[in-house]
Motif scaffolding. Structure first.
Motif, PDB file in Angstrom:
ATOM      1  N   ASP A 192       9.966 -14.851 -51.969  1.00 14.44           N
ATOM      2  CA  ASP A 192       8.862 -14.699 -52.926  1.00 14.44           C
ATOM      3  C   ASP A 192       9.085 -13.595 -53.940  1.00 14.44           C
ATOM      4  N   GLY A 193      10.330 -13.117 -54.096  1.00 18.29           N
ATOM      5  CA  GLY A 193      10.612 -12.115 -55.109  1.00 18.29           C
ATOM      6  C   GLY A 193       9.730 -10.892 -54.967  1.00 18.29           C
ATOM      7  N   PHE A 194       9.417 -10.263 -56.097  1.00 18.82           N
ATOM      8  CA  PHE A 194       8.501  -9.128 -56.099  1.00 18.82           C
ATOM      9  C   PHE A 194       7.077  -9.659 -56.059  1.00 18.82           C
ATOM     10  N   ASP A 195       6.272  -9.075 -55.184  1.00 20.24           N
ATOM     11  CA  ASP A 195       4.955  -9.666 -54.933  1.00 20.24           C
ATOM     12  C   ASP A 195       3.871  -9.102 -55.847  1.00 20.24           C
ATOM     13  N   GLY A 228       8.224   1.173 -56.778  1.00 21.89           N
ATOM     14  CA  GLY A 228       8.371   1.056 -55.333  1.00 21.89           C
ATOM     15  C   GLY A 228       8.353  -0.372 -54.836  1.00 21.89           C
ATOM     16  N   GLU A 229       8.532  -1.313 -55.756  1.00 21.69           N
ATOM     17  CA  GLU A 229       8.457  -2.732 -55.409  1.00 21.69           C
ATOM     18  C   GLU A 229       9.652  -3.222 -54.605  1.00 21.69           C
ATOM     19  N   GLU A 230      10.752  -2.474 -54.607  1.00 26.84           N
ATOM     20  CA  GLU A 230      11.975  -2.933 -53.957  1.00 26.84           C
ATOM     21  C   GLU A 230      11.885  -2.946 -52.429  1.00 26.84           C
ATOM     22  N   GLU A 231      11.049  -2.086 -51.858  1.00 24.61           N
ATOM     23  CA  GLU A 231      11.043  -1.920 -50.396  1.00 24.61           C
ATOM     24  C   GLU A 231      10.621  -3.191 -49.666  1.00 24.61           C
ATOM     25  N   ARG A 232       9.482  -3.742 -50.024  1.00 29.30           N
ATOM     26  CA  ARG A 232       9.006  -4.945 -49.320  1.00 29.30           C
ATOM     27  C   ARG A 232       9.990  -6.085 -49.468  1.00 29.30           C
ATOM     28  N   SER A 248       2.347   2.084 -53.391  1.00 33.59           N
ATOM     29  CA  SER A 248       3.244   1.014 -52.956  1.00 33.59           C
ATOM     30  C   SER A 248       3.676   1.202 -51.509  1.00 33.59           C
ATOM     31  N   LYS A 249       3.975   2.452 -51.115  1.00 31.81           N
ATOM     32  CA  LYS A 249       4.398   2.721 -49.738  1.00 31.81           C
ATOM     33  C   LYS A 249       3.321   2.311 -48.750  1.00 31.81           C
ATOM     34  N   VAL A 250       2.086   2.658 -49.055  1.00 30.77           N
ATOM     35  CA  VAL A 250       0.988   2.324 -48.154  1.00 30.77           C
ATOM     36  C   VAL A 250       0.818   0.812 -48.039  1.00 30.77           C
ATOM     37  N   LEU A 251       0.848   0.117 -49.160  1.00 37.99           N
ATOM     38  CA  LEU A 251       0.641  -1.331 -49.143  1.00 37.99           C
ATOM     39  C   LEU A 251       1.803  -2.052 -48.452  1.00 37.99           C
ATOM     40  N   THR A 252       3.022  -1.572 -48.676  1.00 39.47           N
ATOM     41  CA  THR A 252       4.173  -2.170 -48.000  1.00 39.47           C
ATOM     42  C   THR A 252       4.079  -1.972 -46.500  1.00 39.47           C
ATOM     43  N   ALA A 253       3.678  -0.784 -46.086  1.00 37.26           N
ATOM     44  CA  ALA A 253       3.510  -0.520 -44.649  1.00 37.26           C
ATOM     45  C   ALA A 253       2.476  -1.463 -44.043  1.00 37.26           C
ATOM     46  N   VAL A 254       1.366  -1.642 -44.713  1.00 33.00           N
ATOM     47  CA  VAL A 254       0.328  -2.538 -44.204  1.00 33.00           C
ATOM     48  C   VAL A 254       0.852  -3.961 -44.094  1.00 33.00           C
ATOM     49  N   MET A 255       1.657  -4.392 -45.041  1.00 37.43           N
ATOM     50  CA  MET A 255       2.153  -5.768 -45.035  1.00 37.43           C
ATOM     51  C   MET A 255       3.222  -6.022 -43.987  1.00 37.43           C
ATOM     52  N   ARG A 256       4.030  -4.987 -43.627  1.00 35.51           N
ATOM     53  CA  ARG A 256       5.212  -5.285 -42.826  1.00 35.51           C
ATOM     54  C   ARG A 256       5.434  -4.411 -41.591  1.00 35.51           C
ATOM     55  N   LEU A 257       4.818  -3.265 -41.476  1.00 39.01           N
ATOM     56  CA  LEU A 257       5.176  -2.345 -40.400  1.00 39.01           C
ATOM     57  C   LEU A 257       4.186  -2.376 -39.247  1.00 39.01           C
ATOM     58  N   PRO A 258       4.638  -1.953 -38.039  1.00 43.01           N
ATOM     59  CA  PRO A 258       3.711  -1.831 -36.906  1.00 43.01           C
ATOM     60  C   PRO A 258       2.576  -0.869 -37.233  1.00 43.01           C
ATOM     61  N   VAL A 259       1.475  -1.001 -36.515  1.00 39.51           N
ATOM     62  CA  VAL A 259       0.282  -0.202 -36.800  1.00 39.51           C
ATOM     63  C   VAL A 259       0.589   1.287 -36.750  1.00 39.51           C
ATOM     64  N   ARG A 260       1.401   1.720 -35.781  1.00 41.47           N
ATOM     65  CA  ARG A 260       1.677   3.158 -35.673  1.00 41.47           C
ATOM     66  C   ARG A 260       2.392   3.679 -36.917  1.00 41.47           C
ATOM     67  N   ASP A 261       3.215   2.837 -37.537  1.00 42.27           N
ATOM     68  CA  ASP A 261       3.902   3.256 -38.752  1.00 42.27           C
ATOM     69  C   ASP A 261       2.963   3.253 -39.952  1.00 42.27           C
ATOM     70  N   VAL A 262       2.005   2.346 -39.937  1.00 44.03           N
ATOM     71  CA  VAL A 262       0.984   2.374 -40.992  1.00 44.03           C
ATOM     72  C   VAL A 262       0.204   3.686 -40.902  1.00 44.03           C
ATOM     73  N   VAL A 263      -0.164   4.069 -39.686  1.00 41.88           N
ATOM     74  CA  VAL A 263      -0.904   5.323 -39.487  1.00 41.88           C
ATOM     75  C   VAL A 263      -0.066   6.507 -39.946  1.00 41.88           C
ATOM     76  N   ARG A 264       1.225   6.515 -39.582  1.00 40.35           N
ATOM     77  CA  ARG A 264       2.122   7.599 -40.016  1.00 40.35           C
ATOM     78  C   ARG A 264       2.159   7.710 -41.536  1.00 40.35           C
ATOM     79  N   THR A 265       2.226   6.569 -42.212  1.00 39.71           N
ATOM     80  CA  THR A 265       2.296   6.564 -43.671  1.00 39.71           C
ATOM     81  C   THR A 265       1.018   7.132 -44.272  1.00 39.71           C
ATOM     82  N   VAL A 266      -0.109   6.733 -43.724  1.00 40.29           N
ATOM     83  CA  VAL A 266      -1.399   7.237 -44.215  1.00 40.29           C
ATOM     84  C   VAL A 266      -1.502   8.739 -43.994  1.00 40.29           C
ATOM     85  N   VAL A 267      -1.135   9.198 -42.807  1.00 37.59           N
ATOM     86  CA  VAL A 267      -1.196  10.627 -42.503  1.00 37.59           C
ATOM     87  C   VAL A 267      -0.263  11.414 -43.424  1.00 37.59           C
TER      88      VAL A 267
END
Length: 295
Positions: A175-178, A185-189, A230-249
């Motif tokens: 799906d290319g860049f979403d 920061g679009e490259e990460e996802r 972008s980091k926060v949204l990418t984490a929500v889309m692809r990472l485990p919950v604990r990593d989403v929390v780490r990113t937010v913190v």
């Protein structure tokens, strides 16, 4: 005479087979008129809702360029639109202030054909008239993921958007860049999804992109804010919950621009959650290795 001091390339005698250059831009008409003639392959310009007459100016000065004007700014999704329109085996991305060195589009395409699992080739980037090596390049060259025998350079889980050639089939298949992350920061996802699908990304320093940063660039704090969104949204889309929390913190603790990035991510959280798909264990392991986290 160096490539950066030479007159813009207008000859199509070295047009690489199966390659299109896709450029996205917004309100940088003068930069485009200077850089677009340097490209040695057919060009698709996707204009992100410019208000400075970019589309008309490019059509008048460079009729060989395909211009796709958008009614609004869709960020990096413009590159996906351009790649879908191109219809070639490979797409090389460039910004309005960057271009591939003479002969290197063809060189990059040959490298990708020789490495059939390579989805993205990240070129070396030389910055400004003085041709300084972009500080990200030594980091890419020293990737902890190493250089497997089946790749032409160090394996990556990310890339520099303006210095990448992509295999169009692989790029569009994930799906290319979403439309959620947008820019920057679009490259990460995209990188994570390519890895999950079994594709590779590699840094190849024998291929060069020149980047002369536009004088109309955003201030660093605003860019940090956008990157953390972008980091926060990418984490929500692809990472485990604990990593989403780490990113937010991390966003909360780092500084004001990062906290603004977190706030600006909030309106797009429903869209991110609809696209949520956790990465496979092997990709998460590589990501933790890159982050220096062996847990």
């Amino acid at each position: 005479m160096t490539a950066t001091s030479a007159a813009p390339t207008t000859s199509r005698s070295r047009v690489p087979e199966g390659v299109t250059v896709v450029v996205m831009s917004r309100d940088r008409r003068e930069d485009l008129l200077a850089t677009l003639p340097r490209h040695e392959a057919p060009v698709v310009l996707v204009d992100n809702g410019s208000t400075d007459g970019t589309a008309d100016a490019v059509r008048a000065a460079l009729p060989e360029v395909t211009v796709l004007p958008l009614a609004e700014n869709v960020g990096a999704r413009a590159r996906t639109i351009g790649a879908g329109h191109a219809g070639t085996e490979f797409v090389a991305f460039a910004d309005d202030d960057s271009w591939w060195a003479p002969g290197d589009l063809a060189r990059a395409a040959a490298i990708m054909r020789a490495h059939p699992r390579l989805a993205v080739l990240n070129a070396r980037v030389l910055v400004g008239p003085e041709e300084r090596l972009d500080p990200l390049c030594p980091e890419l060259a020293a990737s902890p993921l190493g250089t497997p025998a089946h790749l032409p350079g160090p394996r990556l889980l990310g890339f520099i958007g303006c210095a990448a050639m992509v295999r169009t089939e692989a790029f569009l298949a994930v799906d290319g860049f979403d439309p959620v992350v947008r820019f920057p920061g679009e490259e990460e996802r995209l990188s994570l999804d390519l890895a999950a699908a079994g594709w590779d990304i590699a840094y190849v320093d024998s291929v060069t992109v020149h980047h002369h940063p536009s004088t109309r660039r955003h201030d660093p704090a605003a860019r940090r804010t956008a990157i953390w969104r972008s980091k926060v949204l990418t984490a929500v889309m692809r990472l485990p919950v604990r990593d989403v929390v780490r990113t937010v913190v991390a966003a909360l603790r780092t500084g004001a621009p990062e906290r603004r990035g977190l706030r600006r991510a909030l309106p797009d959280l429903p869209a991110a959650l609809r696209r949520r798909r956790r990465l496979p264990a092997e990709v998460l392991a590589d990501l933790r290795l890159l982050d220096g986290d062996a847990k």
